[in-house]
Design an enzyme around this catalytic site. Structure first.
Site, PDB file in Angstrom:
ATOM      1  N   LYS A 122       0.831  -1.202   0.000  1.00 26.10           N
ATOM      2  CA  LYS A 122       0.000   0.000   0.000  1.00 26.10           C
ATOM      3  C   LYS A 122       0.873   1.263   0.000  1.00 26.10           C
ATOM      4  O   LYS A 122       2.091   1.185   0.224  1.00 26.10           O
ATOM      5  CB  LYS A 122      -0.913  -0.032   1.237  1.00 26.10           C
ATOM      6  CG  LYS A 122      -1.911  -1.204   1.226  1.00 26.10           C
ATOM      7  CD  LYS A 122      -2.813  -1.173   2.468  1.00 26.10           C
ATOM      8  CE  LYS A 122      -3.766  -2.356   2.494  1.00 26.10           C
ATOM      9  NZ  LYS A 122      -4.685  -2.316   3.676  1.00 26.10           N
ATOM     10  N   HIS A 133      -1.764  -5.331   1.313  1.00 25.09           N
ATOM     11  CA  HIS A 133      -3.038  -5.988   1.017  1.00 25.09           C
ATOM     12  C   HIS A 133      -2.761  -7.389   0.505  1.00 25.09           C
ATOM     13  O   HIS A 133      -1.796  -7.600  -0.238  1.00 25.09           O
ATOM     14  CB  HIS A 133      -3.817  -5.237  -0.074  1.00 25.09           C
ATOM     15  CG  HIS A 133      -4.887  -6.090  -0.686  1.00 25.09           C
ATOM     16  ND1 HIS A 133      -6.115  -6.272  -0.105  1.00 25.09           N
ATOM     17  CD2 HIS A 133      -4.889  -6.880  -1.792  1.00 25.09           C
ATOM     18  CE1 HIS A 133      -6.831  -7.120  -0.838  1.00 25.09           C
ATOM     19  NE2 HIS A 133      -6.099  -7.495  -1.868  1.00 25.09           N
ATOM     20  N   ASN A 164      -1.802  -0.095   7.217  1.00 28.56           N
ATOM     21  CA  ASN A 164      -1.265  -1.412   7.587  1.00 28.56           C
ATOM     22  C   ASN A 164      -0.462  -2.077   6.478  1.00 28.56           C
ATOM     23  O   ASN A 164      -0.416  -3.288   6.353  1.00 28.56           O
ATOM     24  CB  ASN A 164      -2.377  -2.306   8.144  1.00 28.56           C
ATOM     25  CG  ASN A 164      -3.491  -2.553   7.142  1.00 28.56           C
ATOM     26  OD1 ASN A 164      -3.385  -2.139   5.980  1.00 28.56           O
ATOM     27  ND2 ASN A 164      -4.539  -3.230   7.573  1.00 28.56           N
ATOM     28  N   TYR A 203     -11.977  -2.478  -3.307  1.00 23.11           N
ATOM     29  CA  TYR A 203     -12.557  -2.713  -1.980  1.00 23.11           C
ATOM     30  C   TYR A 203     -14.086  -2.712  -2.009  1.00 23.11           C
ATOM     31  O   TYR A 203     -14.727  -2.379  -1.012  1.00 23.11           O
ATOM     32  CB  TYR A 203     -12.040  -1.651  -1.001  1.00 23.11           C
ATOM     33  CG  TYR A 203     -10.626  -1.912  -0.503  1.00 23.11           C
ATOM     34  CD1 TYR A 203     -10.317  -3.052   0.237  1.00 23.11           C
ATOM     35  CD2 TYR A 203      -9.603  -0.997  -0.754  1.00 23.11           C
ATOM     36  CE1 TYR A 203      -9.029  -3.293   0.702  1.00 23.11           C
ATOM     37  CE2 TYR A 203      -8.310  -1.226  -0.281  1.00 23.11           C
ATOM     38  CZ  TYR A 203      -8.031  -2.383   0.444  1.00 23.11           C
ATOM     39  OH  TYR A 203      -6.755  -2.614   0.925  1.00 23.11           O
ATOM     40  N   GLU A 245      -9.312  -9.971  -8.174  1.00 23.97           N
ATOM     41  CA  GLU A 245      -8.331  -8.897  -8.027  1.00 23.97           C
ATOM     42  C   GLU A 245      -7.234  -8.992  -9.084  1.00 23.97           C
ATOM     43  O   GLU A 245      -6.793  -7.970  -9.618  1.00 23.97           O
ATOM     44  CB  GLU A 245      -7.745  -8.936  -6.612  1.00 23.97           C
ATOM     45  CG  GLU A 245      -8.791  -8.547  -5.567  1.00 23.97           C
ATOM     46  CD  GLU A 245      -8.382  -8.855  -4.137  1.00 23.97           C
ATOM     47  OE1 GLU A 245      -7.240  -9.313  -3.912  1.00 23.97           O
ATOM     48  OE2 GLU A 245      -9.212  -8.625  -3.226  1.00 23.97           O
TER      49      GLU A 245
HETATM   50  P1  ATP Z   1      -6.730  -5.793   3.010  1.00 25.98           P
HETATM   51  O1  ATP Z   1      -8.001  -6.119   2.247  1.00 25.98           O
HETATM   52  O2  ATP Z   1      -6.266  -4.376   2.798  1.00 25.98           O
HETATM   53  O3  ATP Z   1      -5.691  -6.831   2.769  1.00 25.98           O
HETATM   54  P2  ATP Z   1      -7.837  -7.056   5.346  1.00 25.98           P
HETATM   55  O4  ATP Z   1      -8.328  -8.065   4.368  1.00 25.98           O
HETATM   56  O5  ATP Z   1      -6.967  -7.501   6.446  1.00 25.98           O
HETATM   57  O6  ATP Z   1      -7.044  -5.876   4.588  1.00 25.98           O
HETATM   58  P3  ATP Z   1     -10.443  -5.835   5.273  1.00 25.98           P
HETATM   59  O7  ATP Z   1     -11.552  -6.202   6.164  1.00 25.98           O
HETATM   60  O8  ATP Z   1     -10.471  -6.311   3.859  1.00 25.98           O
HETATM   61  O9  ATP Z   1      -9.067  -6.274   5.980  1.00 25.98           O
HETATM   62  O10 ATP Z   1     -10.317  -4.249   5.318  1.00 25.98           O
HETATM   63  C1  ATP Z   1      -9.568  -3.539   4.337  1.00 25.98           C
HETATM   64  C2  ATP Z   1      -8.785  -2.446   5.015  1.00 25.98           C
HETATM   65  O11 ATP Z   1      -9.707  -1.506   5.574  1.00 25.98           O
HETATM   66  C3  ATP Z   1      -7.943  -2.914   6.201  1.00 25.98           C
HETATM   67  O12 ATP Z   1      -6.678  -3.375   5.806  1.00 25.98           O
HETATM   68  C4  ATP Z   1      -7.860  -1.671   7.045  1.00 25.98           C
HETATM   69  O13 ATP Z   1      -6.803  -0.807   6.605  1.00 25.98           O
HETATM   70  C5  ATP Z   1      -9.177  -0.973   6.770  1.00 25.98           C
HETATM   71  N1  ATP Z   1     -10.121  -1.253   7.851  1.00 25.98           N
HETATM   72  C6  ATP Z   1     -10.713  -2.438   8.152  1.00 25.98           C
HETATM   73  N2  ATP Z   1     -11.526  -2.337   9.207  1.00 25.98           N
HETATM   74  C7  ATP Z   1     -11.462  -1.050   9.598  1.00 25.98           C
HETATM   75  C8  ATP Z   1     -12.064  -0.289  10.644  1.00 25.98           C
HETATM   76  N3  ATP Z   1     -12.904  -0.843  11.501  1.00 25.98           N
HETATM   77  N4  ATP Z   1     -11.753   1.027  10.726  1.00 25.98           N
HETATM   78  C9  ATP Z   1     -10.910   1.603   9.862  1.00 25.98           C
HETATM   79  N5  ATP Z   1     -10.293   0.958   8.851  1.00 25.98           N
HETATM   80  C10 ATP Z   1     -10.558  -0.348   8.730  1.00 25.98           C
HETATM   81 MG    MG Z   2      -9.385  -7.558   2.671  1.00 22.95          MG
END
Ligand code: ATP
Ligand code: MG
Length: 137
Positions: free
Chosen positions: A9, A115, A112, A49, A126
């Site tokens: 990211k 992805h 974080n 997303y 994707e």
């Molecule tokens: P990614 O899809 O980016 O790999 P992930 O699969 O671990 O992450 P997802 O549930 O897909 O988590 O959420 C996508 C991104 O949205 C997360 O990586 C995080 O940065 C953000 N995110 C998720 N939950 C929250 C929340 N409650 N508040 C703020 N940001 C969030």
């Molecule tokens: Mg995810």
């Protein structure tokens, strides 16, 4: 064999973590079959997303993901979707174990680093989005 979509990211690119992340996957034994740097449009970020579009944080997530260059990768190998998620750590960096990418490099849920596709079906969707031209053998 199995393929997954991994993206460093904008925060990970800005902080110079691309090399470390690539090295972890290479050393584990996975094969890099697609690699490019792109700055996502807001539209592309929202499509990426799309499953989270009803969440209150969706706008901020899309703004962040489109805020600068990301490094898009396709990694191939045994069980790479699930293993890649384990190498990343938890969504919440504070819940991620040291030794995982998020556990080693982050403390902020919205920043974080990385992805990774969460299922084989997500990986296919994707990869079609980010590598419409296809990947290497
Ligand atoms: P990614 O899809 O980016 O790999 P992930 O699969 O671990 O992450 P997802 O549930 O897909 O988590 O959420 C996508 C991104 O949205 C997360 O990586 C995080 O940065 C953000 N995110 C998720 N939950 C929250 C929340 N409650 N508040 C703020 N940001 C969030
Ligand atoms: Mg995810």
């Amino acid at each position: 064999s199995e393929r997954t979509f991994i993206a460093v990211k904008p925060d990970g690119v800005q902080r110079g973590l691309v090399g470390d992340i690539i090295a972890r996957f290479e050393k584990r034994g996975y094969k890099l079959v697609g690699l490019k740097m792109v700055t996502p449009t807001k539209e592309k970020a929202a499509e990426h997303y799309q499953d989270l579009s009803s969440k209150p944080f969706f706008g901020g997530l899309v703004d962040f993901f489109s805020s600068g260059p990301i490094v898009c990768m396709c990694w191939e190998g045994l069980d790479v979707v699930k293993q890649g998620r384990q190498m990343m750590g938890e969504t919440q960096p504070l819940a991620s174990k040291p030794g995982s990418i998020r556990g080693d490099f982050s403390i902020d849920l919205g920043r974080n680093i990385i992805h990774g596709s969460d299922s084989v079906e997500s990986a296919e969707r994707e990869l079609a989005m980010w590598f419409p031209e296809g990947v290497n053998e």
